[in-house]
Design an enzyme around this catalytic site. Structure first.
Site, PDB file in Angstrom:
ATOM      1  N   SER A 166      45.342 134.319  93.128  1.00  0.00           N
ATOM      2  CA  SER A 166      44.810 134.369  94.483  1.00  0.00           C
ATOM      3  C   SER A 166      45.277 133.178  95.333  1.00  0.00           C
ATOM      4  O   SER A 166      46.470 133.038  95.584  1.00  0.00           O
ATOM      5  CB  SER A 166      43.277 134.447  94.412  1.00  0.00           C
ATOM      6  OG  SER A 166      42.724 134.754  95.659  1.00  0.00           O
ATOM      7  N   ASP A 201      58.831 128.821  98.033  1.00  0.00           N
ATOM      8  CA  ASP A 201      59.716 129.447  99.016  1.00  0.00           C
ATOM      9  C   ASP A 201      60.227 128.460 100.056  1.00  0.00           C
ATOM     10  O   ASP A 201      61.304 128.658 100.628  1.00  0.00           O
ATOM     11  CB  ASP A 201      58.998 130.599  99.724  1.00  0.00           C
ATOM     12  CG  ASP A 201      58.945 131.864  98.875  1.00  0.00           C
ATOM     13  OD1 ASP A 201      59.391 131.822  97.712  1.00  0.00           O
ATOM     14  OD2 ASP A 201      58.454 132.898  99.378  1.00  0.00           O
ATOM     15  N   LYS A 221      47.110 138.473  92.040  1.00  0.00           N
ATOM     16  CA  LYS A 221      46.046 138.957  92.923  1.00  0.00           C
ATOM     17  C   LYS A 221      46.406 138.552  94.348  1.00  0.00           C
ATOM     18  O   LYS A 221      46.206 137.411  94.749  1.00  0.00           O
ATOM     19  CB  LYS A 221      44.681 138.400  92.546  1.00  0.00           C
ATOM     20  CG  LYS A 221      43.559 138.967  93.419  1.00  0.00           C
ATOM     21  CD  LYS A 221      42.215 138.343  93.125  1.00  0.00           C
ATOM     22  CE  LYS A 221      41.127 138.944  94.016  1.00  0.00           C
ATOM     23  NZ  LYS A 221      41.309 138.630  95.445  1.00  0.00           N
TER      24      LYS A 221
END
Length: 415
Positions: free
Chosen positions: A314, A325, A339
């Site tokens: 999560s 990224d 999740k």
């Protein structure tokens, strides 16, 4: 009055009477809704407006409401059961009804402490089984060796197959000092194991911070973040500031077995590490993307490695994905839990609550997290460790992170 005028008058009168009868019937139907039926309709409207899947699990959602309201709903408990059955048709374990007690208990997860066994759990949407996301650090569950992806098949001898997520959580909660027995199923083991846990008070101190020497002569700031509660951003900011003053040259951020928590906490923590760039995208059922950006307020540009495993979920995945990224950090460990759905919590008119999946997350490079997880830059399998062995020479994932920092293979600063 001419014959034609009389005919027109009779037609108009007939239409007016038909309209009045229909309108009266509508009003009578609206007035006739009981309090229990109104609660069911309230839940239906919220889901109809906000739910992520516009097909409602490929079913006629208006028809679901009609079918529910056609059956007698005699009291509050019957209304709760009707709502649960209605939501069950969505086949989404994260969209769920919470009775008033469950709704109040949910608020505890973002405060300072709770009492219980210390397990973060989820219903696996593919198998329907009750699955461990992660044990809370220092909890009875962690001390007993319960691991991410373990499946809880019984609680006190009761099968979990027909329990909702909140019913299972309620069975495991209880007063400090009381005992609960779980039957645990684990990959690679033929028979379920019986685990007896003594409930305890669990303090949710989200940050552990230490300055450690490395074999390459660097000072490494080790930060373990256990949960994204309301205090986590402030506590982590204090820890980073303190470690910077003490001379930290690089950092290891340990997100292993961190089941997530508040989305906003994850975003604020990402901003502690990033000067620029997108942190996360959100996509609702219209495909509209919202985004959260860095604000140019990072506390350090020192090299960073993040430790992740199957219990990293999560908000932890949002943070890990944002820093990976943006080339701010490299990830070491295992693929994360997966999740990537956003729930919004609604308080209902009778004090109960409704959690509804309203959107999904995507990383800055538009990777969908849900059910897929995030793949680390360097995959190192988890090993069975005692609590005292975590982040020591006995911890192969931690050692790999130190090696990466020592070899200067970490990109410094944001992308």
């Amino acid at each position: 009055m001419s014959f034609m005028q009389q005919k027109i008058f009779r037609i108009v009168l007939t239409l007016l009477l038909a309209f009045w009868v229909g309108f009266a019937g509508f009003c009578q139907s609206a007035v006739a809704l009981t309090g229990e039926q109104k609660l069911v309709s309230e839940v239906w409207r919220i889901v109809n407006h906000a739910y992520l899947d516009e097909t409602f699990n490929h079913q006629n959602w208006a028809g679901v409401r009609q079918n529910v309201l056609q059956k007698p709903i005699s009291d509050q408990q019957a209304a709760y059961t009707a709502i649960q059955n209605m939501l069950k048709s969505l086949d989404d374990p994260f969209t769920r009804f919470l009775d008033p007690e469950q709704y109040r208990s949910l608020q505890v997860n973002t405060s300072g402490e709770l009492t219980g066994v210390g397990l973060q759990i989820a219903l696996n949407s593919e198998t329907g089984k009750l699955e461990v996301i992660a044990p809370i650090a220092g909890s009875p569950a962690e001390k007993a060796g319960i691991q991410p992806r373990d499946r809880i098949i019984q609680i006190e001898g009761t099968s979990t197959e027909k329990l909702t997520l909140d019913e299972a959580a309620a069975k495991m909660r209880g007063s400090a000092g009381t005992i609960v027995t779980l039957s645990i199923e684990r990959d690679g083991e033929k028979e379920p194991r019986q685990v007896q846990l003594t409930r305890d008070r669990i303090e949710l101190n989200p940050v552990i911070a230490e300055l450690r020497p490395s074999s390459q002569g660097k000072s490494v700031g080790y930060l373990r973040l256990t949960q994204f509660n309301a205090n986590a951003p402030m506590e982590l900011a204090r820890a980073i500031t303190s470690l910077e003053k003490k001379g930290a040259d690089a950092y290891i951020l340990d997100l292993r077995n961190n089941p997530g928590g508040l989305l906003q906490a994850g975003i604020e923590i990402a901003r502690l590490w990033l000067d620029s760039g997108t942190i996360v995208y959100t996509v609702n059922r219209q495909g509209i993307e919202g985004s959260f950006e860095a604000l140019g307020s990072s506390l350090t540009n020192d090299p960073l490695v993040i430790l992740v495993n199957q219990g990293t979920a999560s908000a932890s995945e949002i943070l890990a994905g944002a820093l990976q990224d943006n080339a701010r950090a490299q990830l070491v460990g295992e693929k994360t839990f997966g999740k990537g759905l956003i729930q919004s919590l609604f308080e209902l008119s009778d004090g109960s609550g409704l959690a509804v999946t309203i959107a999904k997350y995507e990383t800055p490079n538009h990777h969908d997290i849900n059910k897929l997880g995030i793949k680390p830059d360097q995959e190192i399998p988890s090993q069975q460790l005692t609590r005292d062995q975590v982040a020591t020479e006995a911890d192969s994932q931690y050692k790999a992170a130190l090696d990466l920092l020592g070899k200067n293979k970490i990109v410094v600063g944001s992308a």
